[in-house]
Design a protein around this motif. Structure first.
Motif, PDB file in Angstrom:
ATOM      1  N   UNK A 127       0.840  -1.212   0.000  1.00  0.00           N
ATOM      2  CA  UNK A 127       0.000   0.000   0.000  1.00  0.00           C
ATOM      3  C   UNK A 127       0.867   1.251   0.000  1.00  0.00           C
ATOM      4  N   UNK A 128       1.871   1.232   0.884  1.00  0.00           N
ATOM      5  CA  UNK A 128       2.762   2.388   0.982  1.00  0.00           C
ATOM      6  C   UNK A 128       3.462   2.644  -0.337  1.00  0.00           C
ATOM      7  N   UNK A 129       3.893   1.537  -0.951  1.00  0.00           N
ATOM      8  CA  UNK A 129       4.598   1.672  -2.229  1.00  0.00           C
ATOM      9  C   UNK A 129       3.690   2.297  -3.277  1.00  0.00           C
ATOM     10  N   UNK A 130       2.426   1.812  -3.325  1.00  0.00           N
ATOM     11  CA  UNK A 130       1.475   2.320  -4.324  1.00  0.00           C
ATOM     12  C   UNK A 130       1.196   3.809  -4.087  1.00  0.00           C
ATOM     13  N   UNK A 131       0.988   4.139  -2.815  1.00  0.00           N
ATOM     14  CA  UNK A 131       0.717   5.555  -2.476  1.00  0.00           C
ATOM     15  C   UNK A 131       1.901   6.412  -2.880  1.00  0.00           C
ATOM     16  N   UNK A 132       3.099   5.930  -2.507  1.00  0.00           N
ATOM     17  CA  UNK A 132       4.322   6.673  -2.835  1.00  0.00           C
ATOM     18  C   UNK A 132       4.444   6.894  -4.338  1.00  0.00           C
ATOM     19  N   UNK A 133       4.179   5.799  -5.054  1.00  0.00           N
ATOM     20  CA  UNK A 133       4.285   5.883  -6.509  1.00  0.00           C
ATOM     21  C   UNK A 133       3.246   6.858  -7.071  1.00  0.00           C
ATOM     22  N   UNK A 134       2.062   6.777  -6.512  1.00  0.00           N
ATOM     23  CA  UNK A 134       0.978   7.647  -7.004  1.00  0.00           C
ATOM     24  C   UNK A 134       1.315   9.109  -6.759  1.00  0.00           C
ATOM     25  N   UNK A 135       1.822   9.386  -5.534  1.00  0.00           N
ATOM     26  CA  UNK A 135       2.159  10.779  -5.198  1.00  0.00           C
ATOM     27  C   UNK A 135       3.292  11.262  -6.093  1.00  0.00           C
ATOM     28  N   UNK A 136       4.292  10.395  -6.229  1.00  0.00           N
ATOM     29  CA  UNK A 136       5.433  10.765  -7.074  1.00  0.00           C
ATOM     30  C   UNK A 136       4.978  11.014  -8.502  1.00  0.00           C
ATOM     31  N   UNK A 137       4.085  10.167  -8.980  1.00  0.00           N
ATOM     32  CA  UNK A 137       3.568  10.303 -10.339  1.00  0.00           C
ATOM     33  C   UNK A 137       2.779  11.614 -10.478  1.00  0.00           C
ATOM     34  N   UNK A 138       2.007  11.872  -9.430  1.00  0.00           N
ATOM     35  CA  UNK A 138       1.186  13.094  -9.428  1.00  0.00           C
ATOM     36  C   UNK A 138       2.067  14.336  -9.491  1.00  0.00           C
ATOM     37  N   UNK A 139       3.122  14.329  -8.636  1.00  0.00           N
ATOM     38  CA  UNK A 139       4.058  15.452  -8.629  1.00  0.00           C
ATOM     39  C   UNK A 139       4.705  15.644  -9.985  1.00  0.00           C
ATOM     40  N   UNK A 140       5.024  14.495 -10.549  1.00  0.00           N
ATOM     41  CA  UNK A 140       5.686  14.548 -11.863  1.00  0.00           C
ATOM     42  C   UNK A 140       4.733  15.152 -12.897  1.00  0.00           C
ATOM     43  N   UNK A 141       3.502  14.740 -12.808  1.00  0.00           N
ATOM     44  CA  UNK A 141       2.502  15.243 -13.759  1.00  0.00           C
ATOM     45  C   UNK A 141       2.295  16.754 -13.581  1.00  0.00           C
ATOM     46  N   UNK A 142       2.216  17.145 -12.286  1.00  0.00           N
ATOM     47  CA  UNK A 142       2.033  18.585 -12.013  1.00  0.00           C
ATOM     48  C   UNK A 142       3.186  19.379 -12.590  1.00  0.00           C
TER      49      UNK A 142
END
Lengths: 174, 179
Positions: A127-142
């Motif tokens: 779960x932590x990994x997925x959240x981390x990846x999602x946040x990182x992906x989101x930041x990257x997208x922003x």
């Protein structure tokens, strides 16, 4: 009629040196030509085949078995040692990953780390990994969107300049 | 250390085993073949059993402890292999090996049997002996084994064997003489 066949003379005191001759003469057993020589070769061949099988197993035992066994023991020992010493580190690492949201964990690294996580903690870890990846992906997208906006503004400015330049040229010509 | 002990040592040593095994074949192949042939009757069967016997010997030589003579051990293996063969092929070939008539039929059909009437007569007489008499007669007369060796191979006392052997000889001589 007390006729005694010559080939059966006195069984009690028989002496024959050649076993094959005795069996042929008394019992009528025959053999293929060169039977014993050919048979010997066949038996030796069969036995050599057996020995090859035996040797291959033997080699495995001496040459490979001990190093393989030692490697397995070391691997298990290392895993156990890591298990005993790493759970907190993993949590800390994961926490720091979550906190440092702009850092993306490489997939290979995650797979290696997952080996060291205990079964009970695996769900949380994933779960932590997925959240981390999602946040990182989101930041990257922003970041990408910001770049796009800036670029678009720059492009618009350039177009505007072109437009102004074109208009100015038109004005001058007229 | 006598020649047999040396051969055993060489057979147990992987470096000298192949050469020693060749020597073992030279010494025992013919003797064991005839020993087996009298049990399984036909040449093809004897050939198969002989091969199995020597393969078993090769596999088991390391576990040979020398409690009996090497020859005794070899004959025992050959006998066990012969019995095993007969049991496996009982339904196919030897529907009832205990019946002398059946055994003689199989014998007379073997391509490697020179079946004149005189030889068939001896076979018939031998087959009519009791199992113990037949075994000891064949092993003593044809295989030239000592009573001590036969005793070790068959696990029967020497005195019993001697008695059986002399009875067998007497029966055979009487039946051959009679028309």
């Amino acid at each position: 009629m007390n006729h005694k066949d010559s080939s059966f003379n006195s069984f009690s005191d028989k002496k024959t040196e050649n076993s094959t001759k005795l069996h042929q003469e008394k019992l009528g057993y025959e053999l293929p030509d060169n039977y014993f020589a050919n048979s010997k070769a066949e038996i030796l061949q069969s036995v050599l085949a057996e020995e090859k099988v035996k040797k291959s197993i033997f080699r495995l035992n001496t040459l490979y078995a001990y190093p393989i066994a030692a490697s397995i023991v070391l691997l298990i020992g290392f895993t156990v040692w890591m298990n005993l010493h790493t759970p907190n580190t993993i949590v800390n690492t994961n926490t720091s990953i979550v906190e440092a949201t702009d850092v993306q964990v490489p997939e290979d690294e995650m797979l290696i780390q997952s080996l060291l996580v205990e079964d009970e903690q695996l769900d949380d870890f994933v779960d932590e990994y997925i959240v981390t990846q999602a946040i990182a992906e989101n930041n990257k997208n922003e970041e990408q969107i910001e770049n796009l906006l800036i670029n678009s503004l720059l492009i618009n400015d350039t177009l505007l300049d072109n437009y102004i330049e074109d208009n100015l040229t038109d004005v001058l010509i007229l | 250390m006598d020649a047999e002990d040396q051969l055993i040592v060489q057979l147990k040593d992987s470096k000298t085993r192949n050469k020693a095994f060749s020597t073992l074949l030279d010494q025992y192949q013919e003797r064991l073949y005839w020993f087996v042939r009298k049990i399984v009757i036909t040449h093809d069967n004897a050939n198969d059993v002989l091969q199995n016997t020597f393969i078993r010997v090769f596999k088991g030589i390391e576990s040979f402890e020398g409690k009996s003579a090497l020859s005794t051990w070899l004959y025992r293996i050959a006998q066990n292999e012969s019995i095993r063969f007969l049991e496996q092929n009982q339904k196919v070939t030897f529907s009832s090996l205990d019946e002398p008539k059946n055994k003689l039929e199989i014998l007379s059909q073997d391509n490697y049997f020179d079946g004149d009437e005189t030889k068939l007569k001896l076979h018939r007489i031998v087959e009519e002996l009791t199992e113990k008499q037949r075994q000891v007669f064949q092993m003593k007369y044809f295989d030239d084994l000592s009573f001590k060796q036969i005793s070790e191979i068959l696990d029967i006392s020497e005195s019993t064997l001697k008695s059986s052997y002399y009875s067998a000889v007497k029966i055979i001589e009487e039946k051959i003489i009679s028309p």
